[in-house]
Design an enzyme around this catalytic site. Sequence first.
Site, PDB file in Angstrom:
ATOM      1  N   GLU A  43       6.234   3.784   7.402  1.00 14.19           N
ATOM      2  CA  GLU A  43       5.086   2.948   7.748  1.00 14.19           C
ATOM      3  C   GLU A  43       5.397   1.735   8.626  1.00 14.19           C
ATOM      4  O   GLU A  43       4.612   1.415   9.531  1.00 14.19           O
ATOM      5  CB  GLU A  43       4.410   2.467   6.453  1.00 14.19           C
ATOM      6  CG  GLU A  43       3.755   3.570   5.665  1.00 14.19           C
ATOM      7  CD  GLU A  43       3.241   3.075   4.320  1.00 14.19           C
ATOM      8  OE1 GLU A  43       2.069   3.304   4.020  1.00 14.19           O
ATOM      9  OE2 GLU A  43       4.031   2.456   3.582  1.00 14.19           O
TER      10      GLU A  43
ATOM     11  N   THR B 206       2.605  -1.087  -4.840  1.00 12.11           N
ATOM     12  CA  THR B 206       2.198  -2.304  -5.543  1.00 12.11           C
ATOM     13  C   THR B 206       1.756  -1.998  -6.972  1.00 12.11           C
ATOM     14  O   THR B 206       1.727  -2.905  -7.805  1.00 12.11           O
ATOM     15  CB  THR B 206       1.075  -3.024  -4.770  1.00 12.11           C
ATOM     16  OG1 THR B 206       0.022  -2.105  -4.474  1.00 12.11           O
ATOM     17  CG2 THR B 206       1.624  -3.585  -3.465  1.00 12.11           C
TER      18      THR B 206
ATOM     19  N   ARG C 291      -3.232  -4.623  -0.160  1.00 10.49           N
ATOM     20  CA  ARG C 291      -2.101  -4.652   0.760  1.00 10.49           C
ATOM     21  C   ARG C 291      -2.488  -5.288   2.098  1.00 10.49           C
ATOM     22  O   ARG C 291      -1.624  -5.856   2.777  1.00 10.49           O
ATOM     23  CB  ARG C 291      -1.526  -3.249   0.971  1.00 10.49           C
ATOM     24  CG  ARG C 291      -0.165  -3.267   1.646  1.00 10.49           C
ATOM     25  CD  ARG C 291       0.440  -1.882   1.751  1.00 10.49           C
ATOM     26  NE  ARG C 291       1.283  -1.507   0.632  1.00 10.49           N
ATOM     27  CZ  ARG C 291       2.598  -1.686   0.599  1.00 10.49           C
ATOM     28  NH1 ARG C 291       3.219  -2.271   1.605  1.00 10.49           N
ATOM     29  NH2 ARG C 291       3.306  -1.288  -0.432  1.00 10.49           N
TER      30      ARG C 291
END
Length: 785
Positions: A735, A464, A333
């Site tokens: 986030e 993901t 990420r």
Amino acid sequence: MTDMKTIRAPIRGDESFAPIRGAVHSSLTHDSAANHVTGRAAYTDDIAEPAGTLHAYLGVSEVAHGRILSMDLAAVRAAPGVVDVLTAAEIPGENDVSPTGKHDDPVFPEDLIQYHGQPLFAVIAESRDAARRAATLAKVEVEVLPHALDPEAAIAAGYPHVTEPLTLKRGELAEGREGAAHRLAGRVRIGGQDHMYLEGQISFAVPGEDDTVTVHCSTQHPSEAQHMVAHVLGVPSNAVVVQVRRMGGGFGGKESQMNLFAAVAAVAAKRLDRPVKIRPDRDQDMTATGKRHDFVVDYDVAFDGDGVIAAVEGSFAARCGFSADLSGPVTDRALFHADNAYFYPHVRLQSRPMKTNTVSNTAFRGFGGPQGVVAAERMIEEIAYALGRDPLDVRKANFYRKGRDLTPYHQEVTDNVILRLVEELETSADYRARRAEILAFNRENPVIRRGIALTPVKFGISFTATHFNQAGALIHVYNDGSIHLNHGGTEMGQGLNTKVAQVVADAFQVDIDTIRITATTTEKVPNTSATAASSGSDLNGMAALDAAEQIKARLVGFACESRGVAADAVRFLPNAVAIGDEVVPFAAFVKQAYMARVQLSAAGFYKTPDIHWDRASGTGRPFYYYAYGAACSEVEIDTLTGEYRVLRTDLLHDVGRSLNPDLDRGQVEGAFVQGMGWLTTEELWWDEAGRLRTHAPSTYKIPLASDAPRIFNVDLVSWNANAERTIKRSKAVGEPPFMLGISVLEALSMAVASVADYRTCPRLDTPATPERVLMAVERLKGQGA
């Protein structure tokens, strides 16, 4: 039946009905707010301890790397109050709590110590104090081995990667560089961060009959804790129940790190047939649990005379610790967000998840994304100073836009609102005029210098690991009309339960007080994903809505059958149901349905659509959508001491059509302050022996109220509903706003650069502590001389 009152009157609209309390898109107080501030909110440590409860404490390593030659625990076993001692030999199942199944994360090591503070054994005693004292009495003989503590040392020592690296690439670097007028390269060191949750790690295991056990623990991932406990006990998952009512903060630190504590408590409880609680003190919590990954990023960027990027190459080396934990997806990420909001025509990014002799780092709010964004902003900053331009102009020149909208992982950026959002903040924060004033101020003030920066964020939303993008929920409607709601998400103060309850209240058109939210438990909703990746409301809200719609469909069917009307004649009004021209109070209608044997319970399910990811090729659509935001921060530094303060911050964040604006605004504010702390004061420091020295609030500095901006303006975008079919067209908020804190780092950089007339990028490493700011000032002054 006298309790089933109905109203028969023409229904011309809903105007005569007062709106329900707690509908979606309305601000509603957190469901536990009053309990939080009065001390009535129950956490794991507040659960009444049954008679015979024992307490566990960990005995840990005092070297960073070594081979265990012998471990004499006789004095530990003989200590007052000690009932048992657990080592690797006492593990009945698999001695492993690796969340990725790599079998590289033992509960207790058998022969090899891999970091200072690694748990070697657990003491089980009649009291926590007895266990804690006894844990210091072990005599461990160790052959000390060389150690590497950071990515650079690990690379130099030839250490391996803890997991397979990732490469993202598009275009040809040579082609991009060939046509570029400018090229520069640099390195930025990005520090880690401790989670510093208010409630520390804790697990409380209560043995059941046969092979069963119930574990109460502070975890973001009940299903993983369930599977890990079963794995270590050598029993099937159906023998283990994990329950959590709420956490006192998590931030990613309770996604996988609770595995060891849950396993130790459960093994001891089943072995001794007595309840066992383990609660490390803050020092041991900080030394034995993973943190945000430190990164060392090497970048090479080519660009033209207008600052438009032509090619980017980057290497992202991370301090991962002794095992993989979640370092694979975290470092992935970091690459996913190394573009932030900018288009790179030619790009090659590589991760280097390095093994180090430190505690294994783990998930933390943003999950590697913030480190990638810092690298992107550093490159923008470098270009601006190289060309003598306002960094905001360079940012705008590189924003994704039509025709320049493909990411390094080949996902098209759609619903791109970053330019509109940034320009709106630029105007509302009066950025241009204030920047001119700051430039004038710095010319007249030799000691105190100021800086200002406006930085964007584009953050992808979804796990993901595609299979984690699923959720379940359970709803019971009781025959008095009250509603029981349970879902797979966990509440850690962010307001998830409140939002999901609002979704259900809105679906049934009942007041929020009608709904009771119960503790998350693996007995009710199985196979849950972690409450992480900013996906809690997206996933669990949709699952709860699915359950509600199932029950509503049955109620509509009952209304049609019992009244002889078509389905479109049945409407759910505020706290009532309209059936043709008849209006029945919701509770009365539910009672009628119960008497007619209508099923009033449903399990809901949701999986995120239209996402896919091929890690081997580095291509796909890993994110369902993007959330956007921007921050403008102004700082002031003392060039003689390096001390600084944040004078003003303006935030504008895109949350789609907010489920609860007050909760979302609170998340944006808190995320900014936490992100600012990561980049300024929160320094992790290991000594040469590999001991973490910043292991308590006395040595690890999180932001205080006095560190918050003197002027703090926070607003939510009001004009951008999510283009994707998320829950009520909202967007994730956990986030993305964390990276708004980068505006403070960039503003500090401008203030430092002023001492050399803005000719040189200060290249501040993070955290930009006062010491680092002072050293950067002195370095630039020296260059100017």
